[in-house]
Design an enzyme around this catalytic site. Structure first.
Site, PDB file in Angstrom:
ATOM      1  N   ILE A 414       0.922  -1.441   0.035  1.00 40.51           N
ATOM      2  CA  ILE A 414       0.008   0.131   0.051  1.00 40.51           C
ATOM      3  C   ILE A 414       0.796   0.966   0.154  1.00 40.51           C
ATOM      4  O   ILE A 414       1.665   1.063   1.272  1.00 40.51           O
ATOM      5  CB  ILE A 414      -0.823   0.088   1.287  1.00 40.51           C
ATOM      6  CG1 ILE A 414      -2.116  -1.389   0.771  1.00 40.51           C
ATOM      7  CG2 ILE A 414      -2.158   1.523   1.442  1.00 40.51           C
ATOM      8  CD1 ILE A 414      -2.607  -2.227   0.489  1.00 40.51           C
ATOM      9  N   LYS A 418       1.969  10.193  -2.153  1.00 40.02           N
ATOM     10  CA  LYS A 418       3.265  11.856  -1.687  1.00 40.02           C
ATOM     11  C   LYS A 418       4.312  11.262  -1.946  1.00 40.02           C
ATOM     12  O   LYS A 418       5.457  11.621  -1.480  1.00 40.02           O
ATOM     13  CB  LYS A 418       3.260  11.200  -0.132  1.00 40.02           C
ATOM     14  CG  LYS A 418       1.989  12.680  -0.177  1.00 40.02           C
ATOM     15  CD  LYS A 418       1.421  11.999   1.626  1.00 40.02           C
ATOM     16  CE  LYS A 418       0.479  13.261   2.225  1.00 40.02           C
ATOM     17  NZ  LYS A 418      -0.905  12.897   1.759  1.00 40.02           N
ATOM     18  N   GLY A 458     -12.093   9.983   5.420  1.00 37.20           N
ATOM     19  CA  GLY A 458     -12.780   9.248   6.982  1.00 37.20           C
ATOM     20  C   GLY A 458     -11.687   8.780   7.160  1.00 37.20           C
ATOM     21  O   GLY A 458     -11.816   7.510   8.380  1.00 37.20           O
ATOM     22  N   VAL A 463      -8.585  14.564   6.883  1.00 37.82           N
ATOM     23  CA  VAL A 463      -8.775  16.014   7.053  1.00 37.82           C
ATOM     24  C   VAL A 463     -10.035  15.709   7.607  1.00 37.82           C
ATOM     25  O   VAL A 463     -10.909  16.748   8.300  1.00 37.82           O
ATOM     26  CB  VAL A 463      -9.274  16.399   6.031  1.00 37.82           C
ATOM     27  CG1 VAL A 463     -10.111  15.790   4.844  1.00 37.82           C
ATOM     28  CG2 VAL A 463      -8.981  17.685   5.850  1.00 37.82           C
ATOM     29  N   ARG A 548       2.316  23.228   6.508  1.00 30.96           N
ATOM     30  CA  ARG A 548       3.214  22.624   7.785  1.00 30.96           C
ATOM     31  C   ARG A 548       4.361  22.066   6.567  1.00 30.96           C
ATOM     32  O   ARG A 548       4.492  21.926   5.891  1.00 30.96           O
ATOM     33  CB  ARG A 548       2.157  21.495   8.081  1.00 30.96           C
ATOM     34  CG  ARG A 548       0.816  21.924   8.592  1.00 30.96           C
ATOM     35  CD  ARG A 548       0.321  20.388   8.929  1.00 30.96           C
ATOM     36  NE  ARG A 548      -0.310  19.600   7.777  1.00 30.96           N
ATOM     37  CZ  ARG A 548      -0.831  18.949   8.204  1.00 30.96           C
ATOM     38  NH1 ARG A 548      -1.265  18.185   9.011  1.00 30.96           N
ATOM     39  NH2 ARG A 548      -1.683  17.961   6.967  1.00 30.96           N
TER      40      ARG A 548
END
Length: 651
Positions: A414, A418, A458, A463, A548
């Site tokens: 998985i 990113k 979820g 978020v 961030r």
């Protein structure tokens, strides 16, 4: 007591209908013959009146029996519809036919037109007596609704589903919605009426209608609409101040399960941008059914959904492996309840522990491994980069190596978007995981495959749950940047992709989902605020906090070098793996593991040397150096680092 009263009331109504029907038959028989001759301005000849009177008792008995047989005495007339109307017409027609047959049999004479008048009159009086219940019921509901506030409601969709919803809203005394208008994109329906409610136009009239009728609620009742069409309509609705509700799907119509009770609140998923992914369940079943399947990180958001979907395909054995006992326990109890015949093993352990993961592989000999165990939170990993390397990179290495050693047939990693041109250590660590899997796929009989997708709605720490918690606390909702965008998918979709990828795998592929258009996080926050009943700028605010550490404005699913190749599923693509020197990469891994175990302050630089697309921002370097020096000054770490546990390391 109430039940007895209800039965007595029902009997009283039946007796009343008997009496009314008897009187109606008598009255209609006389009126039919009188009307026939009044048209000729003469009185009824005696022989015709004699015929009607002679057959009256037989006619009354015959008609009542027909009404009984056709259930005209035990229907709920308060909700009478076209079916009841047809039943009445059938009963009165039979009464007329039997009367004509009786007159002929007894040699009683009447004009042939008498039967026409009799049928019309009996039909009218029977309809009036029966439908008066519905008229009174509707008036009673109207009076009750008028005494309390009713929410002005717009229904979108003038089809079968919309018809049923409007009918129920108008007829029920328990619902306090008042349908003020209907929206439908079919231009031929514009200006027409459905249950007395005007169809004002297509979706371009939604905002205008909401303002004109002071609407408080909008119901979308088009279950046949595709995801994109539904999303476009909901986006327009979201520009109003109305509360939104939606009828879930087409299966509701197929099962005749359409009603107000089936409506649900519009979720944020409804506003996202693509059709739901569909997978070939048969191909998935073929490589999971009757197989021993291991899921690492099986208690997490993705891992637990993997376990649910795998369990539904009857595996020979499902092994859940997770370091967090509470998560593992929760999914264990859920699967035991739902699949009592499932052979299930739940094991606690870390993928970082070589001995533990190899002992699991050796003992259970899984056929398929889904590797979902990983640290995934970008800001946290920026502050603990060595942990990202230990868990993500070397946890993957040790699990992949154990899979090769003990003859696993398929290994599915998985991964994440990113990993493409990473700007953070979490993404870089996942890119290295992909490189590890690609390396093993070249030299092993095990089929290794990578599945890459974007943000999962979820999931733990995602978020949407964060925004909801912030709103529950009174706000504000925090967004890092007004222009930040992300790709999104639901947890079931993500897992469906993982399973389908395993079915397609031949070794070394990177599977990517076509996730449609990326979504602005700010727009997501605004929509969620609206859907939660708040008004932006009035009782809920959005606060922009700045990007961030390690965060970028947009995510990519594929690098340019990887390209795209289609699969049998038009929403799933294969990226061509990047070329790299596997031997040199493996030697670098040895040095990286030693550095990570020694808590090296330069771990990001070492990763950047291995991943050419990973670039550390200057502000991140400064912050990491300051954080390391602070730990040294506090005595929490030495410049030499901790002693390496050889048992749990080693490439």
């Amino acid at each position: 007591m109430k039940k007895t009263w209800g039965l007595q009331n029902s009997r009283s109504r039946m007796i009343a209908l008997f009496i009314v029907d008897i009187l109606s038959v008598i009255l209609d028989s006389y009126l039919a013959i009188i009307l026939r001759f009044k048209l000729d301005n003469i009185w009824v000849p005696a022989e015709y009146m004699y015929s009607v009177e002679s057959y009256m008792v037989i006619n009354v008995i015959t008609t009542v029996v027909i009404f009984l047989v056709l259930n005209l005495y035990n229907r709920v007339w308060s909700y009478a519809s076209i079916n009841e109307m047809l039943a009445i017409l059938g009963a009165t027609m039979l009464s007329t036919v039997f009367q004509a047959f009786g007159f002929s049999l007894l040699y009683l004479q009447v004009p042939r037109s008498y039967y026409f008048f009799y049928f019309i009159l009996l039909s009218i009086t029977t309809i009036i007596t029966r439908f008066s219940y519905r008229i009174l019921h509707t008036m009673e509901n109207g009076l009750k609704k008028s005494t309390r506030h009713s929410r002005n409601t717009i229904v979108i969709g003038a089809g079968e589903a919309g018809n049923m919803i409007i009918k129920e809203l108008k007829s029920s005394k328990y619902l306090n919605q008042k349908v003020v208008c209907v929206i439908d994109d079919n231009p031929s329906k514009k200006g027409k009426y459905i249950h007395g409610i005007r169809i004002v136009g297509g979706r371009d009239k939604i905002q205008e209608a909401a303002k004109k009728y002071d609407a408080e609620e909008i119901i979308l009742a088009i279950p046949s609409a595709g995801t994109k069409n539904t999303r476009d309509i909901l986006r327009i609705c979201n520009l109003t101040d109305c509360k939104l509700k939606i009828l879930p799907g087409m299966y509701q119509l197929i099962n005749d399960d359409v009603g107000v009770s089936n409506l649900r609140e519009v979720s944020i998923e409804d506003l996202l941008g693509r059709d739901t992914i569909e997978i070939d369940m048969e191909s998935v079943g073929q490589y999971v059914r009757n197989k021993r399947v291991l899921v690492t990180g099986g208690g997490g958001s993705i891992g637990s959904e993997l376990c649910r979907q795998i369990a539904s395909h009857n595996p020979k054995l499902l092994i859940i492996f997770d370091i967090y006992e509470n998560n593992a326990y929760d999914i264990q109890q859920e699967l035991v309840r739902k699949y009592p015949n499932l052979k299930l093993e739940v094991l606690i352990g870390s993928v970082r522990n070589t001995s533990r993961i190899e002992s699991v592989m050796e003992h259970y000999r899984p056929d398929v491994v889904f590797h979902a165990a990983a640290h995934k939170h970008v800001p946290l990993m920026e502050d603990s980069p060595n942990e990202a390397i230990k868990n993500n990179v070397f946890g993957t290495y040790k699990t992949a190596r154990a899979a090769d050693k003990y003859g696993v047939k398929k290994f599915v990693l998985i991964s994440t978007d990113k990993a493409v041109n990473p700007t953070n250590i979490m993404g870089a660590s996942k890119r290295m995981c992909e490189m590890i899997v690609q390396t093993f796929s070249k030299y092993s009989r095990t089929e290794y495959v990578i599945v890459r997708f974007g943000n999962v709605l979820g999931s733990n720490g995602s978020v949407i749950p964060l925004f909801k918690k912030q709103m529950e606390a009174g706000g504000p909702v925090t967004v890092t940047h007004p222009d930040i965008i992300r790709y999104f998918m639901t947890i079931p979709e993500a897992v469906s992709l993982v399973l389908q990828a395993g079915a397609y795998a031949h070794g070394g592929e990177i599977f990517v989902l076509d996730m449609g258009e990326p979504v602005k996080i700010a727009d997501l926050a605004k929509n969620l605020i609206r859907l939660s009943g708040y008004t932006l700028g009035v009782n809920m605010e959005i606060k922009y906090t700045g990007l961030r550490p390690g965060e970028k404005l947009y995510e990519e699913l594929l690098t340019k070098e990887e390209g795209l190749q289609k699969t049998a599923n038009n929403l799933i693509f294969i990226g061509k793996p990047l070329e790299f020197d596997e031997v040199h990469f493996l030697s670098q891994l040895q040095e990286l593991e030693k550095a990570a175990m020694e808590e090296s302050p330069d771990i990001k630089e070492k990763v950047a040397d291995m991943i050419s697309t990973y670039h550390i921002r200057p502000e991140d370097k400064k912050r990491d150096s300051e954080a390391f020096q602070e730990l040294v000054s506090l005595g929490r770490i030495s410049h030499e680092g901790p002693i390496v546990d050889e048992k749990h390391s080693g490439i």
